[in-house]
Design a protein around this motif. Structure first.
Motif, PDB file in Angstrom:
ATOM      1  N   GLU A 177       0.767  -1.105   0.090  1.00 17.62           N
ATOM      2  CA  GLU A 177       0.007   0.047   0.213  1.00 17.62           C
ATOM      3  C   GLU A 177       0.814   1.243   0.016  1.00 17.62           C
ATOM      4  OE1 GLU A 177      -3.809   1.920   2.370  1.00 17.62           O
ATOM      5  OE2 GLU A 177      -2.439   0.362   3.329  1.00 17.62           O
ATOM      6  N   SER A 178       1.941   1.264   0.685  1.00 19.75           N
ATOM      7  CA  SER A 178       2.671   2.490   0.950  1.00 19.75           C
ATOM      8  C   SER A 178       3.418   2.660  -0.397  1.00 19.75           C
ATOM      9  CB  SER A 178       3.728   2.129   2.004  1.00 19.75           C
ATOM     10  OG  SER A 178       4.633   1.406   2.070  1.00 19.75           O
ATOM     11  N   LEU A 179       3.897   1.671  -1.298  1.00 14.17           N
ATOM     12  CA  LEU A 179       4.545   1.667  -2.575  1.00 14.17           C
ATOM     13  C   LEU A 179       3.638   2.019  -3.404  1.00 14.17           C
ATOM     14  CD1 LEU A 179       6.782  -1.480  -2.106  1.00 14.17           C
ATOM     15  CD2 LEU A 179       7.434   0.921  -2.225  1.00 14.17           C
ATOM     16  N   GLY A 180       2.349   2.170  -3.320  1.00 17.16           N
ATOM     17  CA  GLY A 180       1.453   2.828  -4.471  1.00 17.16           C
ATOM     18  C   GLY A 180       0.746   1.521  -4.955  1.00 17.16           C
ATOM     19  N   PHE A 181       0.580   0.346  -4.746  1.00 23.54           N
ATOM     20  CA  PHE A 181      -0.076  -0.522  -5.396  1.00 23.54           C
ATOM     21  C   PHE A 181      -1.677  -0.190  -5.012  1.00 23.54           C
ATOM     22  CE2 PHE A 181       3.976  -2.481  -5.184  1.00 23.54           C
ATOM     23  CZ  PHE A 181       4.028  -3.360  -6.243  1.00 23.54           C
ATOM     24  N   ARG A 182      -2.506  -0.517  -6.105  1.00 23.11           N
ATOM     25  CA  ARG A 182      -3.825  -0.091  -6.200  1.00 23.11           C
ATOM     26  C   ARG A 182      -4.819  -1.030  -5.752  1.00 23.11           C
ATOM     27  NH1 ARG A 182      -3.842   4.184 -11.237  1.00 23.11           N
ATOM     28  NH2 ARG A 182      -1.664   4.776 -10.896  1.00 23.11           N
ATOM     29  N   ALA A 183      -4.572  -2.313  -5.569  1.00 19.03           N
ATOM     30  CA  ALA A 183      -5.359  -3.270  -5.176  1.00 19.03           C
ATOM     31  C   ALA A 183      -4.756  -4.695  -4.870  1.00 19.03           C
ATOM     32  CB  ALA A 183      -6.484  -3.687  -6.388  1.00 19.03           C
TER      33      ALA A 183
END
Length: 314
Positions: A177-183
């Motif tokens: 989540e912190s790395l920008g994965f959206r799902a």
């Protein structure tokens, strides 16, 4: 002697064909061009070691569900549509509210470094350039940070194998989540690792290394209408397995899928040419899908429906 004589000698470090009176002559040793996904499959098989190839291509048990997925598409025929203005065909669509250039994305497969030294970073860059979603596997061979750094503008989801340690799951989810994965894409059908016979013969330790997610139910295409009907429009339905042509993409969408995801073909492209190979695989499939849309009279993805297909009696 060739007749008529050639005006100058031809170097043999590239691929050349000379057509004389309807006969084709090829120069051996030249690199063959690739025009479809099965060409990439053949080249990848030549380039990879036997154990790596078996790892990528193998399935659990007898492997018949893998073959059934491919065969299921061949039972479906497209209905052409004529006298429609298809001078402008738009392949764009959305998944989970995000626009993608075509309903063709990359499924989670692990250990891409077996196919190409840069592994998942090359795959991520190709997906970013193509404007599609790439689902990174729990078993990626590159760090998640390196994958994100390689394609900072990429549209990425993360596939999670749920671990017995709940704290570990929590930490992993917070990290992505912190790395920008959206799902999150959660694998739910592997309570026990399948009996992958080739890998056992090749003495690969599958308890610690898992290459391909085995989400393979027999003839997924046949089951699509039933799945779509069951969710009653409340969820988007995606298909992963057996897609080899742009026709397959259109067939899947006509049966109710919102998008298809590629697994093995991406690894074939990666094994052949790295990032550029993945890009070529995606472009070939996009071009074929564009052609299929035009021939069935579809100017947008929204116009694709079940009226465009029929099941073969064979």
């Amino acid at each position: 002697m060739l007749w008529p004589p050639l005006p100058c000698p031809l170097p043999l470090n590239d691929s050349y064909w000379v057509w004389l009176f309807g006969f084709g002559f090829s120069f051996e040793g030249a690199e063959m061009s690739v025009v479809c996904l099965t060409d990439f499959e053949a080249h990848a098989r030549e380039r990879l070691s036997k154990s790596t190839w078996d790892y990528i291509e193998g399935g659990a048990g007898e492997g018949f569900t893998r073959d059934d997925n491919i065969a299921a598409f061949k039972k479906i025929r497209l209905r052409p549509r004529y006298l429609k203005d298809v001078s402008q065909v738009d392949t764009r669509t959305t998944i989970q509210g995000e626009e993608i250039s075509a309903p063709i994305c990359i499924a989670p497969t692990g250990f891409h470094c077996l196919a190409w030294p840069d592994g998942e970073t090359s795959t991520a860059r190709a997906a970013q350039a193509a404007g599609i979603c790439y689902i990174t596997s729990t078993y990626a061979s590159c760090t998640l940070e390196d994958i994100v750094a390689a394609a900072p503008r990429g549209f990425r989801w993360f596939q999670l194998y749920v671990q017995p340690d709940r704290q570990l799951n929590k930490q992993l989810v917070q990290r992505v989540e912190s790395l920008g994965f959206r799902a999150l894409v959660i694998t739910v059908d592997v309570p026990k690792l399948g009996n992958r016979r080739h890998d056992i013969r090749n003495q690969l330790n599958l308890k610690t290394n898992l290459l391909l997610k085995d989400l393979r139910s027999p003839q997924e295409v046949d089951a699509l209408p039933e799945v779509v009907a069951a969710v009653k429009g409340k969820l988007e339905v995606y298909l992963d397995g057996g897609v080899r042509t742009g026709n397959d993409v259109l067939k899947a969408l006509a049966l109710g899928a919102k998008c298809v995801f590629l697994g093995r073909p991406v690894l074939w492209g990666l094994a052949c040419k790295g990032e550029h190979g993945v890009g070529e695989v995606l472009n070939i499939l996009k071009d074929e899908f564009h052609t299929s849309m035009a021939l069935t009279g579809c100017r947008s993805v929204a116009e694709i429906n079940q009226d465009l297909i029929q099941f073969s009696r064979l």
